[in-house]
Design an enzyme around this catalytic site. Structure first.
Site, short mmCIF file in Angstrom:
data_model
loop_
_atom_site.label_atom_id
_atom_site.label_comp_id
_atom_site.label_asym_id
_atom_site.label_seq_id
_atom_site.Cartn_x
_atom_site.Cartn_y
_atom_site.Cartn_z
CE1 TYR A 297 -3.13 -2.91 0.34
CE2 TYR A 297 -3.43 -2.43 2.66
CZ TYR A 297 -3.73 -3.19 1.55
OH TYR A 297 -4.64 -4.20 1.64
CD GLU A 371 -20.87 -1.86 22.20
OE1 GLU A 371 -21.58 -1.77 23.22
OE2 GLU A 371 -21.00 -2.76 21.36
#
Ligand code: NI
Length: 391
Positions: A297, A371
């Site tokens: 990449y 979360e």
């Protein structure tokens, strides 16, 4: 106008957590994200005003064309999981043995679904277009982003945003990097061809073990002595194989390694100097070699103007203390290839909760996120999108 958006964000918060857990429970490996893509596709199809498509077998894209003219902003989430066994015990622990969302791509996907849910409800306020790219296969070279680009996902796109969860940043903070943000990641395989023989008669052999050891040492000289000390480069030799017994000098040894860099110049310098070291050391001792150098990449280079708008958005929403100034990361990301098509910014969302279970980094079998951070990622994406479309 802003009160409306805040209400929408509040309404979406619980759904984003539910979606993340659902995705977490059924992770799929790179290029195999069939159920994941179907899940995303089905959710997007319930939203009004979106044009939903499937650019490749396991990816999804949605276009939200605003009521007002303007430019095109893409936001990308990756959806694939890793080949490892989860060691958490949640009710949403991975049900697929040996596969785990240990890099937070479940969170990225859920947050982008949340962002699409909110923006699609304020289509009348959108100037231009928001394009939601749900990409497959970030974790496995050659990566999904180039397939998405080939399939036209970036056609007409003026700017792009991507984000990644980061447990070493506390929840509530956003990691911002200007310029180079993540490294180009290349790999190499070397075989050194000597001449085998009896360990007691080294003069009749060309010992590839001794030569290989010098190669390993001298490769470190590239970083320590050849590179400008203000530049960044990693060269790691990670495998060294050869030989079968105490009394045999082997014919060959093989080495493998990894090269991380941020600029084209340093990347090119590294490859040339690796060759030079191999040429010199092997020639000095009468051996030969083969080198397979694999370009991975590209580096992720954040655009300064777009990054500034993201940073201002964070400051407006949560104040200056929410900014985490980051140094670049040596990890790789195939988000890099979108940035060859349009300028953009890769943002790091703090997901660490020091009191909770988020002590483990990405790619750890006990990795999980706080979360509470999901709504923060959604809120930032929504506001940054509106601001980038205005500018
Ligand atoms: Ni990742």
């Amino acid at each position: 106008m802003m009160i409306g958006i805040e209400d929408l964000i509040d309404q979406t918060k619980a759904d984003v957590i539910t979606w993340r857990r659902q995705l977490h429970k059924y992770p799929e490996l790179s290029f195999q994200e069939e159920k994941t893509a179907q899940f995303v596709y089905d959710k997007l199809c319930t939203l009004k005003k979106l044009e939903v498509s499937r650019p490749t077998k396991t990816s999804v894209m949605a276009r939200l064309i605003g009521s007002l003219p303007g430019n095109v902003l893409a936001i990308r989430a990756d959806m694939d999981a890793l080949p490892m066994q989860e060691e958490n015990s949640f009710e949403f622990t991975s049900q697929n043995p040996g596969v785990m969302h240990a890099c937070g791509h479940d969170a990225h996907t859920a947050m982008l679904l949340g962002t699409a849910t909110i923006l699609s409800q304020i289509q009348d306020q959108i100037q231009g277009e928001v394009r939601f790219i749900f990409q497959h296969a970030e974790e496995l070279f050659p990566g999904g982003s180039r397939e998405m680009i080939q399939a036209g996902a970036m056609a007409g796109v003026d700017k792009i945003l991507g984000l990644h969860v980061m447990n070493h940043i506390p929840t509530g903070k956003i990691g911002i990097v200007y310029g180079p943000a993540m490294a180009a990641s290349d790999t190499f395989d070397v075989t050194i061809q000597g001449k085998g023989g009896h360990a007691s008669q080294p003069h009749l052999t060309i010992d590839p073990v001794a030569i290989g050891a010098q190669v390993v040492t001298n490769l470190q000289q590239i970083v320590a002595r050849n590179l400008d000390p203000l530049e960044k480069l990693v060269i790691s030799v990670t495998t060294f194989h050869g030989g079968t017994a105490n009394n045999i000098i082997p014919d060959t040894v093989t080495l493998q390694g990894s090269v991380r860099s941020f600029t084209k110049d340093v990347r090119q310098q590294a490859t040339e100097q690796i060759k030079r070291v191999l040429d010199g050391i092997t020639a000095a001792h009468g051996a030969t070699y083969t080198l397979d150098y694999h370009y991975g990449y590209d580096s992720v280079e954040n655009n300064v103007a777009i990054t500034r708008i993201v940073e201002e958005t964070v400051e407006n929403l949560w104040g200056k203390q929410a900014i985490e100034d980051m140094t670049p990361l040596m990890g790789g990301e195939d988000f890099a290839f979108y940035l060859n098509e349009a300028p953009g910014c890769f943002i790091f969302i703090g997901t660490g909760n020091p009191g909770g279970r988020t002590l483990y980094p990405i790619h750890h079998p006990k990795f999980t996120i706080d979360e509470e951070s999901l709504a923060i990622g959604v809120k930032l994406s929504v506001h940054a999108a509106l601001k980038l479309l205005e500018s």
